[in-house]
Design a protein around this motif. Structure first.
Motif, short mmCIF file in Angstrom:
data_model
loop_
_atom_site.label_atom_id
_atom_site.label_comp_id
_atom_site.label_asym_id
_atom_site.label_seq_id
_atom_site.Cartn_x
_atom_site.Cartn_y
_atom_site.Cartn_z
N GLU A 5 0.83 -1.20 0.00
CA GLU A 5 0.00 0.00 0.00
C GLU A 5 0.87 1.26 0.00
O GLU A 5 0.60 2.23 -0.71
N GLY A 258 0.70 -7.09 -3.36
CA GLY A 258 -0.61 -6.46 -3.26
C GLY A 258 -1.58 -6.93 -4.33
O GLY A 258 -1.17 -7.36 -5.41
N LEU A 266 -5.15 2.75 -4.93
CA LEU A 266 -4.27 3.66 -4.19
C LEU A 266 -3.39 4.47 -5.14
O LEU A 266 -3.15 5.66 -4.91
N THR A 301 -8.27 5.74 2.12
CA THR A 301 -6.98 5.07 2.20
C THR A 301 -6.78 4.39 3.53
O THR A 301 -6.30 3.25 3.61
N THR A 304 -8.73 1.25 3.60
CA THR A 304 -8.20 0.24 2.68
C THR A 304 -7.01 -0.50 3.28
O THR A 304 -6.87 -1.72 3.11
N ILE A 305 -6.15 0.23 4.01
CA ILE A 305 -4.92 -0.40 4.50
C ILE A 305 -4.98 -0.72 5.99
O ILE A 305 -4.01 -1.23 6.55
#
Length: 306
Positions: A5, A258, A266, A301, A304-305
């Motif tokens: 990420e 990933g 991203l 973000t 997401t991570i």
């Protein structure tokens, strides 16, 4: 834990900086000349880096073919249509269309590789896309200047038929997004097998460089070649270092571990990352909606991570 990420976000930052350099050439360098400069400089930089780190030993025959196919679609095609879309529809519309890479990549990753995301990550992806749309969806005050496809004198004013130019830009932007998504998908298996990122980009750029220089056989591309200015070449090399070389190598590195969809989402934050760069360069603060979009993207973000 979140290396892929972080690499994808680093790619977005580098590509944003590269776009700032490219914008300096708008109105000064024809499209195909810019593409040749960019891709050739990117190939030389990544090939040198691959040699220094010993990355050529990580390549096998099937990885070469996979990365070459990725370069043909994701670099030779997508990079050229990306520049053309900027010149035809302006950077804001092009950036808006470029966000289509994320849903394209998510769909292709699911269909071809069986990649899935959980509900939290899905919400994060949606917020990132929404943030990018809000950040770059503000209408520009005036249209960007146009540059011809061939190596002739730049056109300093927009095409007279704005509607036709916009439709052409929309088509070119959509092709760019799809080409980038397909190129990323084709590169994923090779990167997962352990290919060194700079080496991967050298292979991807190699076929793209051959394709872009081969276009010189077309009279429409090589006619009325104007002398190149040294300062423009230096700016293009700087853009190539941060874009095709460093930025795309970081993207290849992110694909080692990933998912295609998450990494593509991203890395699509470039239009948000570029906001403070534009502020510093122009001295004019972006509009509040642009910052609101950036805030949405940052929240996305984090989801997401997380």
């Amino acid at each position: 834990m979140f290396i892929s990420e972080a690499l994808a976000l680093g790619s977005a930052t580098c590509i944003a900086l590269s776009s700032m350099f490219i914008n300096e050439l708008n109105g000064r360098v024809p499209l195909m000349r810019l593409a040749r400069w960019q891709l050739t400089a990117g190939l030389l930089i990544t090939a040198l880096a691959a040699t220094i780190v010993g990355g050529w030993a990580t390549l096998g025959s099937w990885q070469i073919w996979a990365l070459a196919a990725s370069g043909a679609v994701g670099i030779a095609l997508a990079s050229t249509t990306y520049f053309a879309a900027i010149y035809a529809a302006g950077p804001r519309v092009t950036a808006l269309l470029f966000t289509l890479t994320s849903p394209f990549a998510l769909a292709l990753g699911y269909l071809a590789l069986g990649e899935t995301i959980n509900l939290r990550q899905g919400l994060g992806v949606a917020l990132i896309l929404l943030g990018v749309l809000v950040a770059i969806g503000v209408r520009r005050r005036r249209p960007a200047p146009m540059i011809p496809l061939s190596d002739e004198q730049p056109i300093e004013t927009p095409a007279p038929d704005e509607k036709r130019a916009t439709l052409a830009g929309i088509a070119l932007g959509a092709v760019t997004a799809l080409g980038q998504a397909i190129g990323t998908l084709l590169a994923r298996p090779a990167m997962a097998s352990g290919v060194e990122p700079f080496t991967a980009m050298a292979v991807r750029s190699g076929l793209a460089v051959l394709c872009i220089w081969a276009l010189l056989i077309l009279p429409a591309v090589r006619r009325r070649t104007a002398p190149a200015r040294k300062v423009d070449l230096l700016v293009a090399i700087a853009a190539a270092f941060f874009g095709p070389a460093l930025g795309m190598s970081l993207l290849m590195a992110a694909l080692e571990t990933g998912d295609v969809g998450i990494v593509s989402t991203l890395s699509s934050m470039t239009p948000v990352v570029i906001l403070p760069m534009v502020w510093l360069r122009s001295g004019r603060m972006p509009r509040p909606l642009a910052w609101a979009g950036a805030a949405l993207a940052i929240v996305g973000t984090a989801l997401t991570i997380a």
